[in-house]
Design a protein around this motif. Sequence first.
Motif, PDB file in Angstrom:
ATOM      1  N   SER A 317      52.279   0.482  90.094  1.00  0.00           N
ATOM      2  CA  SER A 317      53.659   0.345  90.560  1.00  0.00           C
ATOM      3  C   SER A 317      54.333   1.698  90.719  1.00  0.00           C
ATOM      4  O   SER A 317      55.151   1.895  91.637  1.00  0.00           O
ATOM      5  CB  SER A 317      54.466  -0.533  89.586  1.00  0.00           C
ATOM      6  N   ASP A 318      54.004   2.656  89.843  1.00  0.00           N
ATOM      7  CA  ASP A 318      54.622   3.986  89.970  1.00  0.00           C
ATOM      8  C   ASP A 318      54.111   4.700  91.211  1.00  0.00           C
ATOM      9  O   ASP A 318      54.881   5.403  91.880  1.00  0.00           O
ATOM     10  CB  ASP A 318      54.320   4.827  88.722  1.00  0.00           C
ATOM     11  N   ALA A 319      52.825   4.518  91.541  1.00  0.00           N
ATOM     12  CA  ALA A 319      52.272   5.147  92.754  1.00  0.00           C
ATOM     13  C   ALA A 319      52.962   4.592  93.993  1.00  0.00           C
ATOM     14  O   ALA A 319      53.218   5.336  94.959  1.00  0.00           O
ATOM     15  CB  ALA A 319      50.762   4.908  92.827  1.00  0.00           C
ATOM     16  N   ILE A 320      53.272   3.315  93.988  1.00  0.00           N
ATOM     17  CA  ILE A 320      53.975   2.703  95.126  1.00  0.00           C
ATOM     18  C   ILE A 320      55.395   3.254  95.208  1.00  0.00           C
ATOM     19  O   ILE A 320      55.877   3.608  96.295  1.00  0.00           O
ATOM     20  CB  ILE A 320      53.962   1.173  94.993  1.00  0.00           C
ATOM     21  N   TYR A 321      56.066   3.353  94.061  1.00  0.00           N
ATOM     22  CA  TYR A 321      57.415   3.939  94.047  1.00  0.00           C
ATOM     23  C   TYR A 321      57.383   5.381  94.553  1.00  0.00           C
ATOM     24  O   TYR A 321      58.187   5.763  95.421  1.00  0.00           O
ATOM     25  CB  TYR A 321      57.994   3.896  92.629  1.00  0.00           C
ATOM     26  N   GLN A 322      56.469   6.180  94.025  1.00  0.00           N
ATOM     27  CA  GLN A 322      56.385   7.586  94.420  1.00  0.00           C
ATOM     28  C   GLN A 322      56.024   7.718  95.903  1.00  0.00           C
ATOM     29  O   GLN A 322      56.518   8.613  96.595  1.00  0.00           O
ATOM     30  CB  GLN A 322      55.351   8.329  93.558  1.00  0.00           C
ATOM     31  N   GLY A 323      55.157   6.838  96.389  1.00  0.00           N
ATOM     32  CA  GLY A 323      54.781   6.883  97.795  1.00  0.00           C
ATOM     33  C   GLY A 323      55.949   6.581  98.712  1.00  0.00           C
ATOM     34  O   GLY A 323      56.175   7.278  99.712  1.00  0.00           O
ATOM     35  N   LEU A 324      56.710   5.545  98.374  1.00  0.00           N
ATOM     36  CA  LEU A 324      57.899   5.211  99.171  1.00  0.00           C
ATOM     37  C   LEU A 324      58.933   6.329  99.098  1.00  0.00           C
ATOM     38  O   LEU A 324      59.561   6.676 100.117  1.00  0.00           O
ATOM     39  CB  LEU A 324      58.496   3.888  98.687  1.00  0.00           C
ATOM     40  N   LEU A 325      59.091   6.906  97.928  1.00  0.00           N
ATOM     41  CA  LEU A 325      60.048   8.004  97.768  1.00  0.00           C
ATOM     42  C   LEU A 325      59.630   9.192  98.628  1.00  0.00           C
ATOM     43  O   LEU A 325      60.471   9.835  99.280  1.00  0.00           O
ATOM     44  CB  LEU A 325      60.123   8.412  96.298  1.00  0.00           C
TER      45      LEU A 325
END
Length: 364
Positions: A317-325
């Motif tokens: 989930s953090d990788a998805i957040y960081q990717g979108l950011l």
Amino acid sequence: MRNPKVLFLTLYTFSLTGGIEKVCRNFLQVLDVLKDKLKLKDYHSLSLHDKITKQNHKGYKGNKISFGLAALKESFHADIIIISHIHLLIFARMIKLIKPEKQIILFAHGIEVWKPLAKWQQSFLNEIEIWAVSEYTAKQLKQYNQVSPKNIQILNNCLPKNYDKIPVNVTAIRHQYNLTLDDQIILTVCRLSAAEKYKGYDLVILALRDLIKIYPNLRYFIVGAADLLEQKRVLQLVRDCQLEAHVTLTGYAPDAEIEEYYQLADIFAMPSKGEGFGLVFLEAVASGCRVLAGHSDGSKDALLNGELGLLVDPDDSDAIYQGLLQLLNKPASQELIRERQRKVKMHFGFERYVEQVEDLLFDA
């Protein structure tokens, strides 16, 4: 084989709007082109579930007996029988038993072959040719069903014919959802099914909780038909995250309207872990979207291993957040967007697809 006759057997072609059905519709257009080029003598298409009958295509409204008898009859006049889905393999086996000399080709899309199949199916797959839509699907076929590599060819999916020549106006959608030019749009296009919880929209919603603290004008649209149970669950998640003003489930949308959503969106996000290929990624890139996808399935093929979009761990989930950011913080330049559009057309355009099918049929 010169000027063969082709029989194409499908589950659905015109009665549903999913990815496999798009593949079938695109493939019928390829057969039209090859017939016009005098590469094919003729072709016929039979659909088990379609209600629509038109030139060269007949639907059997779910009547398996009528469909099976018609498939057998038409196979006597065909040189090549192509089946669109593993669920039709039994009909191909019947044809092969009666006419062993017939050439049989199976489309392998994704999760339907990512598991151990019945012993007779595994055995039969080694007697026919398989067109896998991605390297990942080919790998799964070999791993779970012991299919010999010599029986598998890779045929990636393609954009619809003239996809980039259709004028799109997003004014109506902007007005419908009271969107301003300051709003940034994240989009997912998929079916929402309680039985298929691998598309990753849950994790995009969870990422949105923190992303709106930095980008308060973010809006997230999930476009696609939803079964009642899954719709209820996702809407509850949206309420739990207090994102009612930011997340919209549109429900079913026809293809023309989906193209409007692509044009509207800044980012297309679908960190799935169950894509056989991911036709929606091609459509998103061709429409100018920045793209985020998972790195653990056929999405890698569609995004050329990261050349056309950002690949992340779909379980993180953090990788998805960081990717979108990252995509929000560093918007792609128009030059980069155009380069990606050029690449997606070069690798996955309809004209390229025609060439690949022609090579597989006639240069083997």
